[in-house]
Each structure stands twice: as structure tokens, then as C-alpha cells.
Enzyme design. Structure first.
Site, PDB file in Angstrom:
ATOM      1  N   THR A  27       0.118  93.819  51.869  1.00 27.72           N
ATOM      2  CA  THR A  27       0.451  92.757  52.813  1.00 27.72           C
ATOM      3  C   THR A  27      -0.761  92.432  53.673  1.00 27.72           C
ATOM      4  OG1 THR A  27       1.194  94.318  54.522  1.00 27.72           O
ATOM      5  CG2 THR A  27       2.863  93.499  52.983  1.00 27.72           C
ATOM      6  N   ILE A  28      -0.728  91.235  54.270  1.00 35.30           N
ATOM      7  CA  ILE A  28      -1.635  90.935  55.372  1.00 35.30           C
ATOM      8  C   ILE A  28      -0.870  91.271  56.645  1.00 35.30           C
ATOM      9  CG2 ILE A  28      -0.940  88.492  55.271  1.00 35.30           C
ATOM     10  CD1 ILE A  28      -3.620  87.774  56.553  1.00 35.30           C
ATOM     11  N   SER A  29      -1.469  92.062  57.508  1.00 36.25           N
ATOM     12  CA  SER A  29      -0.785  92.522  58.714  1.00 36.25           C
ATOM     13  C   SER A  29      -0.422  91.351  59.621  1.00 36.25           C
ATOM     14  CB  SER A  29      -1.666  93.504  59.485  1.00 36.25           C
ATOM     15  OG  SER A  29      -1.858  94.689  58.767  1.00 36.25           O
ATOM     16  N   SER A  58      -6.364  91.045  51.947  1.00 42.44           N
ATOM     17  CA  SER A  58      -6.654  89.618  51.790  1.00 42.44           C
ATOM     18  C   SER A  58      -8.056  89.242  52.230  1.00 42.44           C
ATOM     19  CB  SER A  58      -5.650  88.789  52.604  1.00 42.44           C
ATOM     20  OG  SER A  58      -5.910  88.940  53.991  1.00 42.44           O
ATOM     21  N   HIS A  87      -8.947  99.567  47.128  1.00 45.32           N
ATOM     22  CA  HIS A  87      -8.884 100.317  45.869  1.00 45.32           C
ATOM     23  C   HIS A  87      -8.261  99.523  44.729  1.00 45.32           C
ATOM     24  CE1 HIS A  87      -4.798 100.879  47.290  1.00 45.32           C
ATOM     25  NE2 HIS A  87      -4.457 101.510  46.175  1.00 45.32           N
ATOM     26  N   ASP A 120     -11.890 104.263  46.756  1.00 43.58           N
ATOM     27  CA  ASP A 120     -10.788 104.987  47.381  1.00 43.58           C
ATOM     28  C   ASP A 120     -11.029 105.050  48.888  1.00 43.58           C
ATOM     29  OD1 ASP A 120      -8.937 106.866  48.325  1.00 43.58           O
ATOM     30  OD2 ASP A 120      -9.123 108.148  46.562  1.00 43.58           O
TER      31      ASP A 120
END
Length: 210
Positions: A27-29, A58, A87, A120
Site C-alpha cells: 500500500t501507499i501509506s 510507490s 524487495h 531485502d
């Protein structure tokens, strides 16, 4: 925020104050969370600063951070840079594509002020360390020592951590669930950790299996 248009980074409801899906389980926060992150890190987001954005997704916050650190340092003339670390390779490509939607974003990528790498996030990105600021955009199972090691002294990290697995975060106690921790590495190398508020983030994990 700082003139960066969220519509370039969120496929739907870009200005809604809630997380929005961007694919691949990410998600985009919400805008208020990006605001909290910048507010807590702003002391370390100056022209010439070096920043690591883990879980860059994003690419929106990476662009915002680049806007804040672009330009030479007043102390030694080094140029600012933000490394967006993700990642999931498809999200790395998405972030770069999103950033290229604006003239400023293209300039940041072409000049190296901003770059995206696939790695990572739990291991950070040693190649460009040390960092004045580290933002982590996914919930860590523990406070990974390697990330603290990659902070400059002085430097600051903003990281959501699952406090049920706090990994020795200190004596401030745990009530379970995820909390934002602000981790300061002082000029003498000592580390101070503060639990600031509860949150709900997607986990900082391996790539989802398909």
C-alpha cells in the site's frame, strides 16, 4: 506534501487520508503517516543529507524526501541522496515509473538524487551507508541491528516494530501490536530508542509467494 503530487503515486483515491493498494500486497501509506515520518525525521532532512527509504513502494515518500535533501551540504558540499529500497522488483519499476511522471522526478532520477534498488529491507543498503535518516515503511518483526549500524552518528530512524517481538528494544515495555519507534544514534555512537504511537503497517517480510 512539498509539492509532490500523490496522484502520480496512488492509482485510486490519491488524496484520501487512508492507505491505498498499489498491488503485490503493498500500500501507499495514508498522508498523515507520511507527515508523521517527515515531522520526526525533519531535523536530519537537509540539503546534502543521505537517506534510506525502506519499503519504498510507490515511490511517493522517496520523492518527498529527495525534495528535502536535494542540493549540496552546507558543511562539506556533498550532494543529498535518497535510496528507495524495495524487495519486490515490480514495485521498484513502478516507483521509478511514477517518479518519471514529473519533471522534478525525472531530474532526481537522472542526477542520482533519488534511486531505487531491489533488496531485502531487513538488511538495509550498506553500499550507500551511513545514512543521516532511515525511514522504514513496513512493520519489522524486530529492530534489526544492521539498520542501526547503517545510521550516521548522529542520525535518526523512524521504524514500525511489532512489539510482541521487540528484540530487546529496551525497558520501555510492550503492550503488543505495532508501534512506531524513533531510534536516535547520538554523536558519540550511543543509541536512544523511543516508542511514540501505535500503528498498523504491512509486514517487512520476504516477497509474497505466488
Amino acid at each position: 506534501m512539498t509539492g509532490v503530487d500523490r496522484a502520480h503515486y496512488a492509482p485510486s483515491r490519491p488524496y484520501s487520508d487512508s492507505p491505498q493498494p498499489i498491488g503485490h500486497g503493498a500500500t501507499i501509506s495514508a498522508p498523515h503517516m507520511h507527515g508523521h515520518a517527515c515531522e520526526h525525521l525533519i531535523e536530519y532532512l537537509k540539503p546534502g543529507s543521505r537517506v534510506l527509504d525502506i519499503g519504498s513502494g510507490s515511490g511517493y515518500l522517496t520523492h518527498v524526501l529527495a525534495n528535502l535533501v536535494a542540493g549540496p551540504s552546507s558543511q562539506d558540499g556533498t550532494n543529498g541522496q535518497v535510496v528507495g529500497l524495495e524487495h519486490i522488483p515490480e514495485l521498484v519499476d513502478l516507483a521509478a515509473s511514477n517518479m518519471r511522471k514529473s519533471d522534478q522526478g525525472r531530474e532526481f532520477l537522472d542526477s542520482g538524487v533519488a534511486k531505487f534498488v531491489t533488496a531485502d529491507g531487513r538488511l538495509g543498503w550498506q553500499e550507500s551507508a551511513p545514512y543521516d535518516a532511515i525511514h522504514v515503511g513496513a512493520a519489522a518483526a524486530t529492530l534489526h541491528p544492521v539498520l542501526v549500524e547503517q545510521l550516521r552518528a548522529p542520525g535518526r530512524m523512524f521504524i514500525p516494530v511489532d512489539t510482541e517481538n521487540d528484540g530487546g528494544l529496551g525497558s520501555l515495555g510492550s503492550t503488543g501490536g505495532q508501534f512506531i519507534w524513533v531510534v536516535d544514534k547520538k554523536a558519540d555512537g550511543s543509541v536512544h530508542k523511543e516508542k511514540v504511537f501505535p500503528v498498523s503497517y504491512v509486514p517487512l517480510t520476504d516477497r509474497p509467494r505466488t
